[in-house]
Design a protein around this motif. Structure first.
Motif, PDB file in Angstrom:
ATOM      1  N   SER A   1      -6.502  -0.818  13.605  1.00  0.00           N
ATOM      2  CA  SER A   1      -7.426  -1.420  12.636  1.00  0.00           C
ATOM      3  C   SER A   1      -6.795  -1.347  11.253  1.00  0.00           C
ATOM      4  O   SER A   1      -5.772  -0.680  11.075  1.00  0.00           O
ATOM      5  N   PRO A   2      -7.386  -2.024  10.265  1.00  0.00           N
ATOM      6  CA  PRO A   2      -6.841  -1.927   8.901  1.00  0.00           C
ATOM      7  C   PRO A   2      -6.959  -0.510   8.369  1.00  0.00           C
ATOM      8  O   PRO A   2      -7.837   0.244   8.769  1.00  0.00           O
ATOM      9  N   ARG A   3      -6.079  -0.183   7.436  1.00  0.00           N
ATOM     10  CA  ARG A   3      -6.046   1.181   6.912  1.00  0.00           C
ATOM     11  C   ARG A   3      -7.173   1.425   5.909  1.00  0.00           C
ATOM     12  O   ARG A   3      -7.774   0.497   5.395  1.00  0.00           O
ATOM     13  N   VAL A   4      -7.412   2.699   5.651  1.00  0.00           N
ATOM     14  CA  VAL A   4      -8.537   3.116   4.817  1.00  0.00           C
ATOM     15  C   VAL A   4      -8.107   3.224   3.360  1.00  0.00           C
ATOM     16  O   VAL A   4      -7.032   3.731   3.060  1.00  0.00           O
ATOM     17  N   GLY A   5      -8.952   2.729   2.456  1.00  0.00           N
ATOM     18  CA  GLY A   5      -8.758   3.007   1.032  1.00  0.00           C
ATOM     19  C   GLY A   5      -7.571   2.327   0.397  1.00  0.00           C
ATOM     20  O   GLY A   5      -7.019   2.827  -0.589  1.00  0.00           O
ATOM     21  N   VAL A   6      -7.114   1.194   0.937  1.00  0.00           N
ATOM     22  CA  VAL A   6      -5.938   0.543   0.383  1.00  0.00           C
ATOM     23  C   VAL A   6      -6.250  -0.894  -0.055  1.00  0.00           C
ATOM     24  O   VAL A   6      -5.380  -1.747  -0.046  1.00  0.00           O
ATOM     25  N   GLY A   7      -7.477  -1.146  -0.447  1.00  0.00           N
ATOM     26  CA  GLY A   7      -7.900  -2.482  -0.833  1.00  0.00           C
ATOM     27  C   GLY A   7      -7.078  -3.060  -1.962  1.00  0.00           C
ATOM     28  O   GLY A   7      -6.938  -4.282  -2.076  1.00  0.00           O
TER      29      GLY A   7
ATOM     30  N   ALA B   1      -3.378  -5.127   2.778  1.00  0.00           N
ATOM     31  CA  ALA B   1      -4.478  -4.243   3.167  1.00  0.00           C
ATOM     32  C   ALA B   1      -5.035  -4.613   4.539  1.00  0.00           C
ATOM     33  O   ALA B   1      -5.709  -3.807   5.174  1.00  0.00           O
ATOM     34  N   GLN B   2      -4.761  -5.834   5.012  1.00  0.00           N
ATOM     35  CA  GLN B   2      -5.293  -6.271   6.305  1.00  0.00           C
ATOM     36  C   GLN B   2      -4.426  -5.833   7.482  1.00  0.00           C
ATOM     37  O   GLN B   2      -4.844  -5.941   8.641  1.00  0.00           O
ATOM     38  N   LEU B   3      -3.212  -5.375   7.210  1.00  0.00           N
ATOM     39  CA  LEU B   3      -2.317  -5.008   8.302  1.00  0.00           C
ATOM     40  C   LEU B   3      -2.976  -3.964   9.199  1.00  0.00           C
ATOM     41  O   LEU B   3      -3.498  -2.963   8.707  1.00  0.00           O
ATOM     42  N   PRO B   4      -2.972  -4.160  10.516  1.00  0.00           N
ATOM     43  CA  PRO B   4      -3.647  -3.215  11.428  1.00  0.00           C
ATOM     44  C   PRO B   4      -2.759  -2.018  11.745  1.00  0.00           C
ATOM     45  O   PRO B   4      -2.336  -1.813  12.867  1.00  0.00           O
TER      46      PRO B   4
ATOM     47  N   ALA C   1       0.817  -1.213   0.000  1.00  0.00           N
ATOM     48  CA  ALA C   1       0.000   0.000   0.000  1.00  0.00           C
ATOM     49  C   ALA C   1       0.853   1.266   0.000  1.00  0.00           C
ATOM     50  O   ALA C   1       0.348   2.356  -0.233  1.00  0.00           O
ATOM     51  N   CYS C   2       2.150   1.108   0.265  1.00  0.00           N
ATOM     52  CA  CYS C   2       3.035   2.278   0.316  1.00  0.00           C
ATOM     53  C   CYS C   2       3.386   2.709  -1.104  1.00  0.00           C
ATOM     54  O   CYS C   2       3.706   1.876  -1.954  1.00  0.00           O
ATOM     55  N   HIS C   3       3.328   4.013  -1.350  1.00  0.00           N
ATOM     56  CA  HIS C   3       3.649   4.513  -2.692  1.00  0.00           C
ATOM     57  C   HIS C   3       5.057   4.130  -3.110  1.00  0.00           C
ATOM     58  O   HIS C   3       5.339   3.990  -4.298  1.00  0.00           O
ATOM     59  N   ALA C   4       5.946   3.945  -2.134  1.00  0.00           N
ATOM     60  CA  ALA C   4       7.345   3.637  -2.445  1.00  0.00           C
ATOM     61  C   ALA C   4       7.653   2.154  -2.241  1.00  0.00           C
ATOM     62  O   ALA C   4       8.781   1.775  -1.974  1.00  0.00           O
ATOM     63  N   PHE C   5       6.633   1.295  -2.398  1.00  0.00           N
ATOM     64  CA  PHE C   5       6.821  -0.143  -2.188  1.00  0.00           C
ATOM     65  C   PHE C   5       7.978  -0.690  -3.026  1.00  0.00           C
ATOM     66  O   PHE C   5       8.071  -0.444  -4.218  1.00  0.00           O
ATOM     67  N   LEU C   6       8.851  -1.455  -2.367  1.00  0.00           N
ATOM     68  CA  LEU C   6       9.975  -2.119  -3.022  1.00  0.00           C
ATOM     69  C   LEU C   6      10.773  -1.184  -3.926  1.00  0.00           C
ATOM     70  O   LEU C   6      11.007  -1.452  -5.089  1.00  0.00           O
ATOM     71  N   HIS C   7      11.165  -0.073  -3.338  1.00  0.00           N
ATOM     72  CA  HIS C   7      12.043   0.858  -4.039  1.00  0.00           C
ATOM     73  C   HIS C   7      11.493   1.288  -5.386  1.00  0.00           C
ATOM     74  O   HIS C   7      12.202   1.376  -6.369  1.00  0.00           O
TER      75      HIS C   7
END
Length: 200
Positions: free
Chosen positions: A170-176, A182-185, A52-58
Motif C-alpha cells: 500500500s502507499p506509505r504513511v506520512g509522505v504526502g 507518495a502513491q508508490l505502493p 519521499a526519501c531524505h536522500a532524494f537525488l543526492h
DNA sequence: CTAAGGATTAACT
DNA sequence: GTTAATCCTTAGT
C-alpha cells in the motif's frame, strides 16, 4: 537462527528487500538485555527515484551522509521532535536506499519492552508503529550508523521466507509532501498479523 | 479529533 | 548567524 550477513543488505532492489525483510527477526542487546521481534511492517525509500526519501537525488547533508555508505548500517533519526525512527541502509556505497521498520511482533525480552514503553500488558501499541519499535527495543538516535552485523543491533532469519501473497502492499504513511511518489505502493504489511501499526 | 515536541533544513540577513 | 516551516508520530482528550 542465522544472523543476516552484510551482503544481504547490499542488494540493489530496495523494494524487493523491504518485502523480504517482513518475517525476519530484529534484535537488540542494549543495557544488558536482549529484546526483539519479528518484522511485520516495512517501507522502502530510494534516493534515486523517490521524493519521499531524505536522500532524494543526492541531497547529501549531515543527516543523510549514512545513506551513501554500503548497506548494513542503521539510520536512526528523530521525527516530530519525540520519536526515533529506525531504518536499515541498503544497496552499495553511493546508492542511497533504505528500509524503514514500522512494526514488529514481540518475541524476546517482552518484560523489558513493556517497561520501556510503560505498559502493563503486551498489546499492539507495544511495538505497532515506528516510534514504538525503537522505544521498545531501546534504540535511540545515538545508534545512528550502528553496524547491523554487530552484537548490539542485528537481524536474523526465521526459517523460510514469507510468501509474497501474505503481504499487503500500500502507499506509505506520512509522505504526502512527496507528490506523485507518495502513491508508490512501497509499504508492506503481513496480512494476518495483529501487530502492524494502526496508521491507515 | 488535536497538541506536543526537537532536530533539520532552506532561505534569508 | 538567525529564523520559520516542516517532519517516515504518539498519547491523550
Amino acid at each position: 537462527m542465522a544472523k543476516l550477513p552484510r551482503h544481504y543488505y547490499q542488494q540493489a532492489d530496495v523494494v524487493a528487500l523491504a518485502q523480504n525483510l517482513v518475517g525476519k527477526a530484529l534484535y537488540t542487546h542494549i543495557d544488558g538485555v536482549t529484546t526483539g521481534g519479528m518484522i511485520v511492517e516495512t517501507e522502502a525509500y530510494s534516493g534515486s527515484r523517490d521524493r519521499a526519501c531524505h536522500a532524494f537525488l543526492h541531497r547529501r547533508t549531515q543527516r543523510t551522509a549514512i545513506f551513501y555508505q554500503p548497506g548494513g548500517l542503521a539510520y536512526v533519526y528523530l521525527c516530530y521532535g519525540i520519536h526515533a525512527l529506525f531504518n536499515i541502509i541498503t544497496n552499495v556505497a553511493e546508492a542511497p536506499d533504505a528500509v524503514l521498520i514500522r512494526a514488529i511482533e514481540p518475541l524476546e525480552g517482552i518484560g523489558t519492552m513493556l517497561r520501556r514503553r510503560g505498559l502493563a500488558r503486551a498489546q499492539r501499541k507495544l511495538t505497532g508503529g515506528p516510534g514504538c519499535v525503537t522505544q521498545a527495543l531501546g534504540i535511540t538516535t545515538a545508534d545512528y550508523g550502528e553496524e547491523l552485523t554487530g552484537d548490539r543491533i542485528w537481524l536474523e532469519t526465521r526459517g523460510d521466507d514469507v510468501d509474497a501473497n501474505r503481504l499487503i502492499a500500500s502507499p506509505r504513511v506520512g509522505v504526502g509532501y512527496a507528490g506523485e511518489d507518495a502513491q508508490l505502493p512501497w509499504r508492506f504489511r503481513l496480512r494476518d498479523s495483529s501487530w502492524t501499526s494502526p496508521a491507515k
